[in-house]
Design a protein around this motif. Structure first.
Motif, mmCIF file in Angstrom:
data_model
loop_
_atom_site.group_PDB
_atom_site.id
_atom_site.type_symbol
_atom_site.label_atom_id
_atom_site.label_comp_id
_atom_site.label_asym_id
_atom_site.label_seq_id
_atom_site.Cartn_x
_atom_site.Cartn_y
_atom_site.Cartn_z
ATOM 1 N N UNK A 387 0.842 -1.187 0.000
ATOM 2 C CA UNK A 387 0.000 0.000 0.000
ATOM 3 C C UNK A 387 0.881 1.242 0.000
ATOM 4 N N UNK A 388 0.536 2.209 -0.855
ATOM 5 C CA UNK A 388 1.295 3.456 -0.936
ATOM 6 C C UNK A 388 0.618 4.590 -0.169
ATOM 7 N N UNK A 389 -0.719 4.578 -0.134
ATOM 8 C CA UNK A 389 -1.481 5.633 0.525
ATOM 9 C C UNK A 389 -2.455 4.969 1.495
ATOM 10 N N UNK A 390 -2.259 5.205 2.788
ATOM 11 C CA UNK A 390 -3.026 4.526 3.833
ATOM 12 C C UNK A 390 -3.891 5.536 4.565
ATOM 13 N N UNK A 391 -5.215 5.323 4.566
ATOM 14 C CA UNK A 391 -6.124 6.226 5.243
ATOM 15 C C UNK A 391 -6.906 5.543 6.341
ATOM 16 N N UNK A 392 -7.203 6.296 7.390
ATOM 17 C CA UNK A 392 -7.924 5.733 8.524
ATOM 18 C C UNK A 392 -8.527 6.871 9.336
ATOM 19 N N UNK A 393 -9.084 6.551 10.473
ATOM 20 C CA UNK A 393 -9.663 7.572 11.344
ATOM 21 C C UNK A 393 -8.620 8.070 12.335
ATOM 22 N N UNK A 394 -8.846 9.286 12.836
ATOM 23 C CA UNK A 394 -7.961 9.818 13.868
ATOM 24 C C UNK A 394 -8.002 8.940 15.119
ATOM 25 N N UNK A 395 -9.172 8.368 15.398
ATOM 26 C CA UNK A 395 -9.318 7.522 16.577
ATOM 27 C C UNK A 395 -8.400 6.300 16.494
ATOM 28 N N UNK A 396 -8.325 5.661 15.308
ATOM 29 C CA UNK A 396 -7.467 4.489 15.158
ATOM 30 C C UNK A 396 -6.001 4.859 15.411
ATOM 31 N N UNK A 397 -5.559 5.978 14.849
ATOM 32 C CA UNK A 397 -4.163 6.394 15.030
ATOM 33 C C UNK A 397 -3.876 6.720 16.493
ATOM 34 N N UNK A 418 8.008 0.125 3.540
ATOM 35 C CA UNK A 418 8.835 0.784 2.527
ATOM 36 C C UNK A 418 8.028 1.367 1.373
ATOM 37 N N UNK A 419 6.808 0.858 1.139
ATOM 38 C CA UNK A 419 6.012 1.389 0.028
ATOM 39 C C UNK A 419 5.173 2.596 0.442
ATOM 40 N N UNK A 420 5.070 2.838 1.732
ATOM 41 C CA UNK A 420 4.143 3.846 2.245
ATOM 42 C C UNK A 420 4.662 5.262 1.967
ATOM 43 N N UNK A 421 3.828 6.077 1.289
ATOM 44 C CA UNK A 421 4.214 7.458 0.985
ATOM 45 C C UNK A 421 3.304 8.490 1.647
ATOM 46 N N UNK A 422 2.112 8.079 2.041
ATOM 47 C CA UNK A 422 1.186 9.029 2.643
ATOM 48 C C UNK A 422 0.289 8.325 3.648
#
Length: 696
Positions: A387-397, A418-422
């Motif tokens: 995955x290059x772009x990972x999105x989630x909720x503020x609560x999870x983070x 290593x693939x994560x950019x955002x």
């Protein structure tokens, strides 16, 4: 309405603009390329993002025309005029009049023409993986398109899904959109009452449903829920059931619609007379609806908000290409249900040639074999699926932060990422401490896109930017084409002051809803009251409480404006309190809720009440309230200090995990309100009612 001379409290911490990340090669980004093209075509010399933003909101017709071309919108007929009015926002102005297009076609056949054998969708659950090529996706949509036509679905019909986040859901949505039907989705974990509050209003002709779902290691059958739902939809003609999991108790005869049919998905496809029929995309106007979403409905029935095809497509492509730096072949993930607006945002990644990663299940499964609680499940998914772009909720983070997780230095099976950019975060304000946690413990070189928008616009007002630095606690920028300002309640623009106020938008944008359901005067009046009741037809009032940093151009989210706290006329947001608790009391406080109480005829001023849920279900230490008050006094100011701090057993939240501040506030204020079914754990509100009575 507050008096004009009402005090505005400025958080001294707002002066902390610590830079956490800076792009290494901004000139290689798509937004830089876009700015270069704009300069050349319009004889400009824009060199900085803020200059580009200023041009985009001062010349909306020129800007949106450039977005149309840069994002390569696929149209059947050309537009005659870009924008009907650049001033009045209600009634909604027309964009790109004369053009016709199809939303589904733009997602299935993006302009960059990815290889048909490349992966378009990766569907993941707690146990399985499914890889769907572009060729297979198009074929599956064609088959579903033909089956829907055979079922009598026409332009303007509503097609609903009581479905999870998997490939079949995307197929059904695209097939409906290809015909000009309106899609609405509700997650299977939603209660029957909440489902019916939505679907009874829009009267779908076809309902897709999962026979079961897998969550937290268990298969949850849906038969009982589906039977109740179908029984309350008298105009439903088809129930189509996906075999999402192996279950033995799904009786098709018992879920048959009153005047319709119930079929399995395979049978639905197999009954088409012409199996080889080509798929035809309906040629539709820019404002033709594609999605119906719903307001939160926490204090009443949710309002159906109808979104147009072109506005949704333009906004999402602009955000993906320019603000998120998503390119063909990138792998975009968002942890979301099909109910949340972020599912629709995720699926639109197809229009930019990206591979979308769908996940259906718990973010903490599988549990770690070494005895952990599953915090590594998503980091390992990032590595596994590249995955290059990972999105989630503020609560999870924030939960990862509280667990002090460092995935790359995990004692058992660390990951590289290593693939994560955002990393993208939304749903609620991201605490400043969580910003630092991402860069210290997740990845030191990613764009952290704390973003904000809403179901109301199905897109973003403020977002990330790959040519700007990330500052602690701030959303990087106001989105291109979105004329976001900060107003006080008297209607004064206080954006330049750095003071907190209401988020407004002062220029039309194509992602404004096309209507509220039902069509006609009733829906129109709901539309007006929702966004234009406070400041009139030229100012969109969104309902978020924010601050704009004049130094950085960044935006600080302070919570919903209907939950603004106003003791002694001083206004501040609940997020400021939550940030202090997360930073200093994460080991003792699992969650919290901060609201104001002012009872008519009883209280002369508002009292700030803070409810805390102690960690691990324990009791609140005797000195915790005093320590919290002292810390808030030191970190913020004496005027921020809650007058009452008490322990509570549970924090009410919506199905998307948002805290339900307004319902609790109204309970505490003695208002007799109807609590909507969107409160996922509504039973806990009885505790707050008892609390209010005991302290009356």
């Amino acid at each position: 309405m507050p008096h004009i001379n009402e005090t505005i409290l400025v958080d001294e911490a707002a002066t902390d603009v610590k830079e956490l990340w800076r792009p290494s090669a901004p000139e290689t980004t798509q937004i830089y390329d876009f700015m270069t093209r704009v300069n050349k075509k319009h004889d400009l010399s824009l060199t900085h993002y803020n200059e580009l933003w200023t041009w985009s909101v001062s010349e909306p017709a020129k800007f949106w025309e450039e977005i149309w071309h840069y994002t390569s919108i696929k149209a059947h007929a050309p537009y005659q005029q870009v924008l009907g009015s650049d001033k009045v926002m209600f009634p909604r102005p027309a964009f790109f009049e004369g053009s016709t297009l199809n939303f589904a076609e733009n997602l299935l056949y993006p302009a960059n023409s990815p290889d048909e054998n490349a992966v378009a969708i990766i569907g993941a659950t707690e146990a399985d993986r499914e890889y769907v090529s572009w060729k297979e996706l198009r074929e599956r949509v064609r088959q579903c398109n033909n089956a829907l036509k055979e079922a009598g679905v026409e332009t303007g019909d509503r097609v609903a899904g009581f479905v999870g986040n998997h490939a079949n859901t995307v197929v059904a949505m695209l097939a409906a959109a290809s015909l000009g039907a309106f899609w609405t989705g509700v997650s299977p974990d939603t209660g029957v009452h909440a489902v019916l509050e939505r679907l009874k209003q829009i009267e779908p002709k076809v309902l897709f449903a999962d026979n079961a779902s897998l969550y937290n290691g268990k298969v949850h059958g849906s038969h009982a829920k589906v039977r109740e739902i179908v029984g309350e939809l008298p105009k439903l003609e088809f129930l189509v059931v996906f075999e999402t999991a192996k279950v033995a108790d799904f009786n098709m005869d018992q879920v048959r619609p009153v005047c319709g049919k119930a079929v399995g998905y395979r049978d639905f496809l197999s009954t088409v007379h012409n199996q080889a029929a080509l798929m035809e995309f309906a040629s539709l106007s820019p404002e033709h609806p594609v999605y119906i979403l719903y307001s939160s409905g926490t204090t009443g029935a949710p309002k159906p908000i109808v979104h147009g095809s072109l506005g949704t497509l333009l906004q999402h492509k602009k955000e993906h290409l320019l603000h998120c730096e998503i390119r063909p072949g990138d792998r975009l993930f968002y942890f979301t249900t099909t109910t949340w607006m972020m599912w629709h945002w995720l699926v639109s990644g197809l229009a930019s040639g990206a591979t979308i990663v769908l996940y259906d299940g718990s973010p903490f499964r599988p549990f770690d074999s070494e005895g952990g609680n599953g915090e590594m499940a998503m980091p390992r998914l990032i590595d596994e699926l590249e995955i290059t772009h990972f999105g989630t909720s503020a609560k999870y983070l924030s939960m990862l932060e509280q667990a002090a997780l460092n995935p790359r230095n995990h004692p058992h099976r660390p990951v590289s990422l290593k693939t994560l950019r955002a990393v993208f975060s939304t749903g609620s304000p991201l605490a400043p401490s969580t910003f630092e946690y991402i860069y210290s413990s997740i990845h030191q070189d990613v764009m952290l896109g704390s973003i904000t928008g809403g179901t109301d616009i199905l897109s973003l007002f403020c977002s990330g930017c790959p040519i700007l630095p990330v500052h602690k606690g701030e959303i990087q920028c106001r989105s291109l084409g979105m004329a976001v300002s900060v107003y006080d309640y008297a209607g004064n623009d206080i954006s330049a002051s750095g003071e907190p106020g209401d988020l407004v938008c002062t220029t039309p944008f194509p992602a404004q809803p096309v209507m509220f359901w039902p069509p006609g005067p009733t829906g129109l009046e709901k539309y007006r009251k929702s966004y234009f009741d406070l400041f009139g037809p030229t100012i969109w009032h969104h309902g978020d409480f924010v601050r704009l940093n004049p130094k950085t151009g960044g935006v600080v989210m302070l919570g919903r404006s209907d939950g603004v706290l106003k003791p002694s006329g001083v206004r501040f947001g609940s997020a400021e309190i939550y940030n202090v608790l997360l930073k200093h009391f994460a080991d003792e406080v699992e969650d919290s809720l901060c609201v104001g109480r002012r009872r008519e005829g009883i209280d002369s001023d508002e009292t700030v009440v803070l409810f805390v849920k102690p960690n691990h279900g324990g009791s609140m230490p005797a000195d915790l309230a005093a320590r919290i008050q002292a810390t808030i006094r030191k970190e913020l100011s004496p005027r921020h200090v809650p007058a009452i701090i008490d322990a509570c057993p549970e924090i009410p939240v919506t199905s998307n995990g948002k805290k339900v501040e307004n319902a609790v506030k109204q309970i505490l204020c003695g208002l007799n309100i109807k609590i909507g079914a969107s409160v996922a754990n509504a039973a806990c509100l009885d505790w707050y009612r008892n609390w209010a009575l005991e302290r009356s």
